[in-house]
Design a protein around this motif. Structure first.
Motif, PDB file in Angstrom:
ATOM      1  N   GLY A  11      69.570  94.676 136.175  1.00 45.29           N
ATOM      2  CA  GLY A  11      69.787  93.279 136.549  1.00 45.29           C
ATOM      3  C   GLY A  11      69.483  92.323 135.409  1.00 45.29           C
ATOM      4  O   GLY A  11      70.210  91.358 135.182  1.00 45.29           O
ATOM      5  N   ILE A  12      68.412  92.596 134.669  1.00 44.82           N
ATOM      6  CA  ILE A  12      68.059  91.769 133.513  1.00 44.82           C
ATOM      7  C   ILE A  12      69.160  91.836 132.458  1.00 44.82           C
ATOM      8  O   ILE A  12      69.561  90.817 131.895  1.00 44.82           O
ATOM      9  CB  ILE A  12      66.703  92.193 132.940  1.00 44.82           C
ATOM     10  N   CYS A  13      69.658  93.027 132.186  1.00 49.14           N
ATOM     11  CA  CYS A  13      70.730  93.184 131.190  1.00 49.14           C
ATOM     12  C   CYS A  13      72.003  92.466 131.630  1.00 49.14           C
ATOM     13  O   CYS A  13      72.662  91.806 130.817  1.00 49.14           O
ATOM     14  CB  CYS A  13      71.013  94.659 130.942  1.00 49.14           C
ATOM     15  N   LEU A  14      72.353  92.564 132.902  1.00 48.47           N
ATOM     16  CA  LEU A  14      73.540  91.875 133.400  1.00 48.47           C
ATOM     17  C   LEU A  14      73.384  90.358 133.295  1.00 48.47           C
ATOM     18  O   LEU A  14      74.330  89.647 132.932  1.00 48.47           O
ATOM     19  CB  LEU A  14      73.816  92.271 134.855  1.00 48.47           C
ATOM     20  N   GLY A  15      72.197  89.850 133.610  1.00 46.15           N
ATOM     21  CA  GLY A  15      71.950  88.420 133.487  1.00 46.15           C
ATOM     22  C   GLY A  15      72.033  87.939 132.058  1.00 46.15           C
ATOM     23  O   GLY A  15      72.557  86.857 131.777  1.00 46.15           O
ATOM     24  N   LEU A  16      71.528  88.732 131.131  1.00 47.22           N
ATOM     25  CA  LEU A  16      71.578  88.354 129.722  1.00 47.22           C
ATOM     26  C   LEU A  16      73.014  88.327 129.207  1.00 47.22           C
ATOM     27  O   LEU A  16      73.427  87.380 128.532  1.00 47.22           O
ATOM     28  CB  LEU A  16      70.725  89.318 128.893  1.00 47.22           C
ATOM     29  N   VAL A  17      73.784  89.329 129.541  1.00 46.45           N
ATOM     30  CA  VAL A  17      75.188  89.377 129.122  1.00 46.45           C
ATOM     31  C   VAL A  17      75.958  88.211 129.737  1.00 46.45           C
ATOM     32  O   VAL A  17      76.751  87.537 129.056  1.00 46.45           O
ATOM     33  CB  VAL A  17      75.827  90.729 129.520  1.00 46.45           C
ATOM     34  N   TYR A  18      75.710  87.930 131.006  1.00 46.37           N
ATOM     35  CA  TYR A  18      76.396  86.825 131.681  1.00 46.37           C
ATOM     36  C   TYR A  18      76.061  85.490 131.030  1.00 46.37           C
ATOM     37  O   TYR A  18      76.942  84.676 130.780  1.00 46.37           O
ATOM     38  CB  TYR A  18      76.014  86.806 133.162  1.00 46.37           C
ATOM     39  N   SER A  19      74.792  85.250 130.764  1.00 47.89           N
ATOM     40  CA  SER A  19      74.407  83.945 130.220  1.00 47.89           C
ATOM     41  C   SER A  19      74.920  83.744 128.798  1.00 47.89           C
ATOM     42  O   SER A  19      75.284  82.633 128.426  1.00 47.89           O
ATOM     43  CB  SER A  19      72.887  83.767 130.269  1.00 47.89           C
ATOM     44  N   TYR A  20      74.958  84.795 127.998  1.00 50.39           N
ATOM     45  CA  TYR A  20      75.494  84.643 126.641  1.00 50.39           C
ATOM     46  C   TYR A  20      77.008  84.454 126.646  1.00 50.39           C
ATOM     47  O   TYR A  20      77.552  83.794 125.776  1.00 50.39           O
ATOM     48  CB  TYR A  20      75.110  85.828 125.763  1.00 50.39           C
ATOM     49  N   SER A  21      77.693  85.039 127.618  1.00 50.59           N
ATOM     50  CA  SER A  21      79.143  84.872 127.658  1.00 50.59           C
ATOM     51  C   SER A  21      79.549  83.531 128.275  1.00 50.59           C
ATOM     52  O   SER A  21      80.587  82.977 127.920  1.00 50.59           O
ATOM     53  CB  SER A  21      79.793  86.014 128.433  1.00 50.59           C
ATOM     54  N   LYS A  22      78.744  82.984 129.162  1.00 43.56           N
ATOM     55  CA  LYS A  22      79.105  81.731 129.829  1.00 43.56           C
ATOM     56  C   LYS A  22      78.635  80.502 129.063  1.00 43.56           C
ATOM     57  O   LYS A  22      79.368  79.530 128.943  1.00 43.56           O
ATOM     58  CB  LYS A  22      78.522  81.691 131.238  1.00 43.56           C
ATOM     59  N   TYR A  23      77.405  80.520 128.566  1.00 45.13           N
ATOM     60  CA  TYR A  23      76.834  79.341 127.921  1.00 45.13           C
ATOM     61  C   TYR A  23      76.884  79.503 126.407  1.00 45.13           C
ATOM     62  O   TYR A  23      76.204  80.349 125.844  1.00 45.13           O
ATOM     63  CB  TYR A  23      75.392  79.123 128.375  1.00 45.13           C
ATOM     64  N   LYS A  24      77.671  78.669 125.761  1.00 49.03           N
ATOM     65  CA  LYS A  24      77.794  78.729 124.305  1.00 49.03           C
ATOM     66  C   LYS A  24      76.792  77.810 123.613  1.00 49.03           C
ATOM     67  O   LYS A  24      76.471  78.008 122.453  1.00 49.03           O
ATOM     68  CB  LYS A  24      79.210  78.332 123.879  1.00 49.03           C
ATOM     69  N   ALA A  25      76.295  76.800 124.320  1.00 50.75           N
ATOM     70  CA  ALA A  25      75.371  75.834 123.717  1.00 50.75           C
ATOM     71  C   ALA A  25      73.998  76.479 123.519  1.00 50.75           C
ATOM     72  O   ALA A  25      73.529  77.219 124.383  1.00 50.75           O
ATOM     73  CB  ALA A  25      75.236  74.612 124.610  1.00 50.75           C
ATOM     74  N   PRO A  26      73.352  76.213 122.392  1.00 52.78           N
ATOM     75  CA  PRO A  26      72.027  76.805 122.145  1.00 52.78           C
ATOM     76  C   PRO A  26      70.905  76.084 122.893  1.00 52.78           C
ATOM     77  O   PRO A  26      69.768  76.492 122.835  1.00 52.78           O
ATOM     78  CB  PRO A  26      71.853  76.642 120.633  1.00 52.78           C
ATOM     79  N   TYR A  27      71.229  75.015 123.596  1.00 54.54           N
ATOM     80  CA  TYR A  27      70.227  74.252 124.324  1.00 54.54           C
ATOM     81  C   TYR A  27      70.437  74.426 125.830  1.00 54.54           C
ATOM     82  O   TYR A  27      71.511  74.819 126.279  1.00 54.54           O
ATOM     83  CB  TYR A  27      70.298  72.770 123.955  1.00 54.54           C
ATOM     84  N   VAL A  28      69.431  74.087 126.587  1.00 55.50           N
ATOM     85  CA  VAL A  28      69.487  74.248 128.033  1.00 55.50           C
ATOM     86  C   VAL A  28      70.195  73.047 128.642  1.00 55.50           C
ATOM     87  O   VAL A  28      69.834  71.906 128.384  1.00 55.50           O
ATOM     88  CB  VAL A  28      68.059  74.369 128.615  1.00 55.50           C
ATOM     89  N   GLU A  29      71.199  73.322 129.437  1.00 51.52           N
ATOM     90  CA  GLU A  29      71.913  72.263 130.136  1.00 51.52           C
ATOM     91  C   GLU A  29      71.241  72.032 131.483  1.00 51.52           C
ATOM     92  O   GLU A  29      70.796  72.983 132.127  1.00 51.52           O
ATOM     93  CB  GLU A  29      73.375  72.650 130.321  1.00 51.52           C
ATOM     94  N   LYS A  30      71.191  70.808 131.915  1.00 50.50           N
ATOM     95  CA  LYS A  30      70.492  70.449 133.156  1.00 50.50           C
ATOM     96  C   LYS A  30      71.397  70.615 134.368  1.00 50.50           C
ATOM     97  O   LYS A  30      71.762  69.656 135.026  1.00 50.50           O
ATOM     98  CB  LYS A  30      70.010  68.997 133.075  1.00 50.50           C
ATOM     99  N   ARG A  31      71.775  71.835 134.654  1.00 46.71           N
ATOM    100  CA  ARG A  31      72.550  72.105 135.860  1.00 46.71           C
ATOM    101  C   ARG A  31      72.182  73.485 136.381  1.00 46.71           C
ATOM    102  O   ARG A  31      71.665  74.329 135.660  1.00 46.71           O
ATOM    103  CB  ARG A  31      74.036  71.988 135.602  1.00 46.71           C
ATOM    104  N   ILE A  32      72.456  73.686 137.642  1.00 47.54           N
ATOM    105  CA  ILE A  32      72.101  74.949 138.288  1.00 47.54           C
ATOM    106  C   ILE A  32      73.336  75.838 138.336  1.00 47.54           C
ATOM    107  O   ILE A  32      74.408  75.418 138.773  1.00 47.54           O
ATOM    108  CB  ILE A  32      71.549  74.693 139.697  1.00 47.54           C
ATOM    109  N   ASP A  33      73.175  77.071 137.892  1.00 45.55           N
ATOM    110  CA  ASP A  33      74.265  78.044 137.918  1.00 45.55           C
ATOM    111  C   ASP A  33      74.357  78.630 139.327  1.00 45.55           C
ATOM    112  O   ASP A  33      73.379  79.167 139.858  1.00 45.55           O
ATOM    113  CB  ASP A  33      73.987  79.136 136.887  1.00 45.55           C
ATOM    114  N   LYS A  34      75.522  78.515 139.944  1.00 45.53           N
ATOM    115  CA  LYS A  34      75.701  78.952 141.329  1.00 45.53           C
ATOM    116  C   LYS A  34      75.567  80.465 141.489  1.00 45.53           C
ATOM    117  O   LYS A  34      75.015  80.944 142.481  1.00 45.53           O
ATOM    118  CB  LYS A  34      77.051  78.475 141.848  1.00 45.53           C
TER     119      LYS A  34
END
Length: 89
Positions: A11-34
């Motif tokens: 689950g941790i690996c899947l979350g890491l792959v998902y977040s790197y593929s979806k979020y390109k910005a190096p900073y945290v955006e103030k929104r909740i991922d559904k």
């Protein structure tokens, strides 16, 4: 117990792959991922019935890039605990 740990790591690996593929910005955006929020809620509810599957879903938001997934995890676990407590009454 070993199956729980393996599912959590997957689950941790899947979350890491998902977040790197979806979020390109190096900073945290103030929104909740559904998807991460749904994963946290499902994982919190299923963990009581099947800990390996619940660990897989809970590991997803926790494994996201630093700064992402933490609010989703907290909101999801709080909602899951409230639903669990309301069903126990």
């Amino acid at each position: 117990m070993l199956l729980n740990i393996i599912a959590f790591i997957v689950g941790i690996c899947l979350g890491l792959v998902y977040s790197y593929s979806k979020y390109k910005a190096p900073y945290v955006e103030k929104r909740i991922d559904k998807l991460a929020l749904a994963s946290a809620i499902i994982g919190g509810l299923i963990f009581n019935l099947s800990p390996p599957i619940g660990s897989l879903f809970l590991g997803f938001p926790l494994g996201m890039r630093p700064g992402y997934g933490r609010m989703e995890f907290l909101i999801g676990v709080i909602i899951a605990v409230l639903i669990y407590l309301s069903l126990k009454i």
